[in-house]
Design a protein around this motif. Structure first.
Motif, PDB file in Angstrom:
ATOM      1  N   SER A 276       0.837  -1.207   0.000  1.00  0.00           N
ATOM      2  CA  SER A 276       0.000   0.000   0.000  1.00  0.00           C
ATOM      3  C   SER A 276       0.867   1.250   0.000  1.00  0.00           C
ATOM      4  N   GLU A 277       1.993   1.212   0.716  1.00  0.00           N
ATOM      5  CA  GLU A 277       2.897   2.361   0.732  1.00  0.00           C
ATOM      6  C   GLU A 277       3.605   2.522  -0.612  1.00  0.00           C
ATOM      7  N   ALA A 278       3.938   1.390  -1.255  1.00  0.00           N
ATOM      8  CA  ALA A 278       4.573   1.458  -2.574  1.00  0.00           C
ATOM      9  C   ALA A 278       3.608   2.034  -3.607  1.00  0.00           C
ATOM     10  N   SER A 304      -6.313  -3.191   0.446  1.00  0.00           N
ATOM     11  CA  SER A 304      -6.351  -4.117   1.589  1.00  0.00           C
ATOM     12  C   SER A 304      -5.183  -3.833   2.523  1.00  0.00           C
ATOM     13  N   GLU A 305      -5.471  -3.894   3.827  1.00  0.00           N
ATOM     14  CA  GLU A 305      -4.448  -3.706   4.861  1.00  0.00           C
ATOM     15  C   GLU A 305      -3.604  -2.454   4.619  1.00  0.00           C
ATOM     16  N   ALA A 306      -4.274  -1.376   4.252  1.00  0.00           N
ATOM     17  CA  ALA A 306      -3.554  -0.128   3.989  1.00  0.00           C
ATOM     18  C   ALA A 306      -2.923   0.387   5.269  1.00  0.00           C
ATOM     19  N   SER A 307      -1.699   0.884   5.164  1.00  0.00           N
ATOM     20  CA  SER A 307      -1.024   1.479   6.317  1.00  0.00           C
ATOM     21  C   SER A 307      -1.654   2.832   6.613  1.00  0.00           C
ATOM     22  N   LYS A 332      -8.972   8.770  11.681  1.00  0.00           N
ATOM     23  CA  LYS A 332      -8.542   7.561  12.403  1.00  0.00           C
ATOM     24  C   LYS A 332      -7.054   7.296  12.151  1.00  0.00           C
ATOM     25  N   ALA A 333      -6.631   7.440  10.901  1.00  0.00           N
ATOM     26  CA  ALA A 333      -5.231   7.166  10.548  1.00  0.00           C
ATOM     27  C   ALA A 333      -4.295   8.193  11.163  1.00  0.00           C
ATOM     28  N   ASP A 338       1.389   4.760  14.872  1.00  0.00           N
ATOM     29  CA  ASP A 338       2.451   4.607  13.878  1.00  0.00           C
ATOM     30  C   ASP A 338       2.798   5.915  13.168  1.00  0.00           C
ATOM     31  N   ILE A 339       1.996   6.943  13.388  1.00  0.00           N
ATOM     32  CA  ILE A 339       2.200   8.218  12.702  1.00  0.00           C
ATOM     33  C   ILE A 339       3.002   9.164  13.591  1.00  0.00           C
TER      34      ILE A 339
END
Length: 421
Positions: A276-278, A304-307, A332-333, A338-339
């Protein structure tokens, strides 16, 4: 997975391993598969294979902290203490409050040599460099976990003492780089790692830490140079490809960035979070090129399973095309553990900018302008962009000059400043 468990219960280890091998071919060396294979290798008394399996999985899934405790215990059992300490430091970097670390803090403190002992041993000419570094590693680990400023002072002094004794050894500079790295002194860490690399072939972790520092400092020219060099020695690692593509994106070498981001996607195709990051980076490159394929790639970044970082960037992209439907996901993110504080603040400011709330963005950005973590070219540039929107050219120019001082790529900023004169 269920079939493997069934065979394991029946003590049919060969069939269990065969099923896991097939699963790995299909899904990659995921943490779940790696941990099951590691357990089997331990049962078969193949602990080196167990260690190798877990290490390979961590290379692909460094944020999956469930992998670390088992690996650390295996390394300690096999008397690979220095390596175990390195993984403990990395685990603390990703999750400082991990239960495994909390359980081991008191034991670690008991096993850590006193500062006085290390001071005496470091100047002891009968002890070689490797032995001295092993003495320092537990103290560095304690510092990573506690952030005790007194330990930082001692570690800095240890690093200088080692460097004075072994000025031509790459290990001295790598150690000094690690000390600066874990105390977030990224400019000094960058210099130390570059010197270590210039002296000899170094472990992959030196390149990995260096590239992280260049990212933090937004030193895109240096990042491109050493990501390329890392791939000369470690061509099977996806991280240098990612960092190379990121640098080329910022340097506006978009065609090269596309090639390298596609290489990353190919290499980590079985790792949804990193994929997802790539795709996020790939989307940013295509957006910069105004490529019509950008929308498709941005959608792939959150399949799917996005960071959390991918969700944030996707939301900011949607704002740029007038879509505000992803606000809840963004909120939410942005509050994920992790941020980083930097990412949170600059992303909120970008949202204000996209919504024409320039004064709100300016107030938020100025609030943290004295914090060292926030003093980066992109931060000053965003502040200047908001100031220009309210026609405050004088102050905008001041912050562009700050960005110019910190940036390796000065031409574009210099042109911008000259246009404001």
């Amino acid at each position: 997975d269920n079939a493997a468990i069934s065979f394991m219960k029946d003590n049919q280890l060969d069939k269990t391993m065969a099923i896991l091998d097939e699963a790995q071919k299909k899904f990659g060396n995921s943490p779940s598969i790696a941990m099951k294979k590691s357990n089997l290798f331990v049962i078969q008394k193949k602990e080196k294979k167990a260690i190798e399996t877990l290490e390979n999985s961590i290379k692909e899934y460094p944020y999956h902290t469930e992998l670390y405790p088992e690996l650390i215990l295996l390394l300690e059992k096999n008397n690979l203490i220095a390596k175990a300490k390195e993984y403990e430091i990395n685990l603390a970097k990703y999750d400082q409050g991990h239960p495994f670390l909390q359980k081991n803090i008191s034991q670690s403190n008991q096993n850590t040599p006193s500062i006085e002992t290390v001071q005496q041993q470091i100047i002891n000419s009968d002890i070689n460099l490797d032995q001295k570094i092993k003495l320092i590693i537990p103290i560095l680990q304690n510092y990573v976990e506690s952030k005790d400023p007194n330990l930082k002072i001692e570690l800095t002094n240890f690093g200088k003492s080692i460097l004075n004794q072994y000025p031509n050894d790459a290990k001295s500079y790598a150690l000094q780089g690690d000390i600066y790295f874990h105390s977030s002194e990224y400019e000094l860490a960058k210099e130390s790692y570059i010197t270590a690399i210039s002296k000899t072939n170094v472990p992959y972790s030196v390149f990995e830490n260096l590239l992280y520092t260049t990212h933090q400092l937004e030193s895109w020219n240096t990042q491109e140079q050493f990501a390329t060099k890392a791939l000369d020695y470690y061509p099977n690692q996806s991280y240098p490809f990612y960092m190379l593509a990121e640098a080329q994106y910022h340097l506006e070498s978009y065609d090269d960035a596309i090639l390298n981001s596609n290489q990353v996607i190919l290499m980590i195709r079985n790792n949804p979070s990193r994929k997802s990051e790539a795709y996020t980076l790939y989307g940013k490159i295509l957006s910069a090129k105004k490529d019509p394929k950008a929308a498709e790639i941005w959608n792939k970044s959150i399949e799917s399973e996005a960071s959390p970082s991918a969700i944030i960037e996707h939301h900011l992209y949607q704002l740029s095309i007038g879509n505000t439907t992803h606000q809840n996901d963004f909120e939410k993110a942005i509050n994920s553990k992790d941020i980083t504080s930097f990412t949170k603040n600059i992303s909120l400011a970008k949202q204000y900018y996209a919504n024409n709330k320039y004064q709100d963005a300016i107030e938020l950005l100025k609030k943290n302008i004295e914090v060292k973590e926030f003093q980066r070219p992109s931060y000053y540039i965003l502040l200047a962009q908001n100031l220009l929107k309210i026609e405050n050219k004088t102050e905008a120019k001041k912050y562009l000059q700050q960005a110019l001082l910190l940036s390796e790529s000065k031409t574009k900023i210099q042109k911008w400043i000259s246009e404001l004169n």
